[in-house]
Design a protein around this motif. Structure first.
Motif, PDB file in Angstrom:
ATOM      1  N   LEU A 122       1.292  -1.306  -0.077  1.00  0.00           N
ATOM      2  CA  LEU A 122       0.237  -0.012   0.173  1.00  0.00           C
ATOM      3  C   LEU A 122       1.048   1.949   0.173  1.00  0.00           C
ATOM      4  CD1 LEU A 122      -2.455  -0.791   2.544  1.00  0.00           C
ATOM      5  CD2 LEU A 122      -2.583  -0.616  -0.500  1.00  0.00           C
ATOM      6  N   ASP A 123       2.103   1.051   1.191  1.00  0.00           N
ATOM      7  CA  ASP A 123       2.837   2.357   0.551  1.00  0.00           C
ATOM      8  C   ASP A 123       3.768   2.910  -0.667  1.00  0.00           C
ATOM      9  OD1 ASP A 123       1.922   2.907   3.331  1.00  0.00           O
ATOM     10  OD2 ASP A 123       4.101   1.465   4.284  1.00  0.00           O
ATOM     11  N   LEU A 124       3.927   1.444  -1.498  1.00  0.00           N
ATOM     12  CA  LEU A 124       4.595   1.375  -1.984  1.00  0.00           C
ATOM     13  C   LEU A 124       3.943   1.868  -3.361  1.00  0.00           C
ATOM     14  CD1 LEU A 124       7.128   0.187  -3.529  1.00  0.00           C
ATOM     15  CD2 LEU A 124       6.204  -1.432  -4.417  1.00  0.00           C
ATOM     16  N   VAL A 125       2.649   1.568  -3.970  1.00  0.00           N
ATOM     17  CA  VAL A 125       1.686   2.383  -4.802  1.00  0.00           C
ATOM     18  C   VAL A 125       1.235   3.728  -4.007  1.00  0.00           C
ATOM     19  CG1 VAL A 125       1.682  -0.132  -5.999  1.00  0.00           C
ATOM     20  CG2 VAL A 125      -0.604   1.399  -4.581  1.00  0.00           C
ATOM     21  N   ALA A 126       1.065   3.974  -3.082  1.00  0.00           N
ATOM     22  CA  ALA A 126       0.114   5.092  -2.681  1.00  0.00           C
ATOM     23  C   ALA A 126       0.781   6.146  -3.330  1.00  0.00           C
ATOM     24  CB  ALA A 126       0.245   4.946  -0.980  1.00  0.00           C
ATOM     25  N   GLU A 127      -0.344   7.198  -3.821  1.00  0.00           N
ATOM     26  CA  GLU A 127       0.531   8.411  -4.392  1.00  0.00           C
ATOM     27  C   GLU A 127       0.376   9.618  -3.015  1.00  0.00           C
ATOM     28  OE1 GLU A 127       1.074   9.219  -7.755  1.00  0.00           O
ATOM     29  OE2 GLU A 127       0.845   7.561  -8.525  1.00  0.00           O
ATOM     30  N   GLY A 128       1.736  10.082  -2.632  1.00  0.00           N
ATOM     31  CA  GLY A 128       1.242  11.547  -1.715  1.00  0.00           C
ATOM     32  C   GLY A 128       1.420  10.279  -0.808  1.00  0.00           C
ATOM     33  N   ASP A 129       0.742  11.283  -0.002  1.00  0.00           N
ATOM     34  CA  ASP A 129       0.109  11.058   1.616  1.00  0.00           C
ATOM     35  C   ASP A 129      -2.018  10.642   1.052  1.00  0.00           C
ATOM     36  OD1 ASP A 129      -1.773  13.555   0.580  1.00  0.00           O
ATOM     37  OD2 ASP A 129      -1.579  14.424   1.942  1.00  0.00           O
ATOM     38  N   GLN A 130      -1.741   9.343  -0.266  1.00  0.00           N
ATOM     39  CA  GLN A 130      -3.297   9.193   0.006  1.00  0.00           C
ATOM     40  C   GLN A 130      -2.969   8.098   1.891  1.00  0.00           C
ATOM     41  OE1 GLN A 130      -2.809   6.586  -3.385  1.00  0.00           O
ATOM     42  NE2 GLN A 130      -4.554   7.477  -4.721  1.00  0.00           N
ATOM     43  N   THR A 131      -4.231   7.548   1.819  1.00  0.00           N
ATOM     44  CA  THR A 131      -5.203   7.290   2.673  1.00  0.00           C
ATOM     45  C   THR A 131      -4.906   5.611   1.610  1.00  0.00           C
ATOM     46  OG1 THR A 131      -7.203   7.154   2.504  1.00  0.00           O
ATOM     47  CG2 THR A 131      -6.592   8.798   3.182  1.00  0.00           C
ATOM     48  N   ALA A 132      -4.411   4.495   2.676  1.00  0.00           N
ATOM     49  CA  ALA A 132      -4.972   3.212   2.511  1.00  0.00           C
ATOM     50  C   ALA A 132      -5.960   3.384   1.689  1.00  0.00           C
ATOM     51  CB  ALA A 132      -4.963   2.026   3.034  1.00  0.00           C
ATOM     52  N   ALA A 133      -7.646   3.852   2.218  1.00  0.00           N
ATOM     53  CA  ALA A 133      -8.230   3.163   1.027  1.00  0.00           C
ATOM     54  C   ALA A 133      -7.874   3.726   0.092  1.00  0.00           C
ATOM     55  CB  ALA A 133      -9.863   3.166   2.380  1.00  0.00           C
ATOM     56  N   GLU A 134      -7.920   5.559  -0.528  1.00  0.00           N
ATOM     57  CA  GLU A 134      -7.971   5.790  -1.324  1.00  0.00           C
ATOM     58  C   GLU A 134      -6.456   4.850  -2.387  1.00  0.00           C
ATOM     59  OE1 GLU A 134      -8.730  10.509  -0.308  1.00  0.00           O
ATOM     60  OE2 GLU A 134      -6.055   9.679   0.358  1.00  0.00           O
ATOM     61  N   THR A 135      -5.730   4.328  -1.724  1.00  0.00           N
ATOM     62  CA  THR A 135      -4.630   3.306  -2.785  1.00  0.00           C
ATOM     63  C   THR A 135      -5.469   1.933  -3.261  1.00  0.00           C
ATOM     64  OG1 THR A 135      -2.791   4.399  -1.113  1.00  0.00           O
ATOM     65  CG2 THR A 135      -2.859   2.597  -2.925  1.00  0.00           C
ATOM     66  N   VAL A 136      -6.075   1.440  -2.795  1.00  0.00           N
ATOM     67  CA  VAL A 136      -6.711   0.577  -3.066  1.00  0.00           C
ATOM     68  C   VAL A 136      -8.185   0.995  -4.187  1.00  0.00           C
ATOM     69  CG1 VAL A 136      -8.474  -0.955  -1.869  1.00  0.00           C
ATOM     70  CG2 VAL A 136      -6.651  -0.547  -0.535  1.00  0.00           C
ATOM     71  N   GLY A 137      -8.426   1.923  -4.047  1.00  0.00           N
ATOM     72  CA  GLY A 137      -9.482   2.757  -4.822  1.00  0.00           C
ATOM     73  C   GLY A 137      -9.188   2.714  -5.609  1.00  0.00           C
TER      74      GLY A 137
END
Length: 98
Positions: free
Chosen positions: A31-46
């Motif tokens: 999740l941390d690897l593919v997150a954009e900036g300060d995205q939450t886990a929910a936003e990243t999964v979305g």
């Protein structure tokens, strides 16, 4: 190789409008690897979910055996939703254009 039991995970709950629900558990580091900036886990999964649906729809319509107008409309709609969310077309985001 690291022991997989040492890998921290995050569980995301998914609920649908038809009162069904599910959960998905993924390694927190991914999740941390593919997150954009300060995205939450929910936003990243979305984001990953929408990307996956767009990719699969594209593959079925443009690289599959056959298609029909309803399937074409579904693929067109997911591409509209993709562009709304990410601000670029699927082709621009992936470099895969037809």
């Amino acid at each position: 190789m690291a022991d997989t039991t040492d890998v921290e995970t995050t569980t995301i709950s998914i609920s649908a409008g038809d009162d069904t629900a599910d959960e998905v558990t993924v390694p927190t580091g991914l999740l941390d690897l593919v997150a954009e900036g300060d995205q939450t886990a929910a936003e990243t999964v979305g984001d990953v979910t929408l990307l996956s649906f767009a990719s699969r729809a594209h593959h079925i319509v443009h690289h599959g055996e056959e298609t029909d107008p309803e399937l074409d409309a579904q693929e067109e709609r997911i591409m509209e939703l993709f562009e709304e969310r990410f601000g670029v077309t699927f082709g621009e985001a992936t470099g895969h254009q037809h």
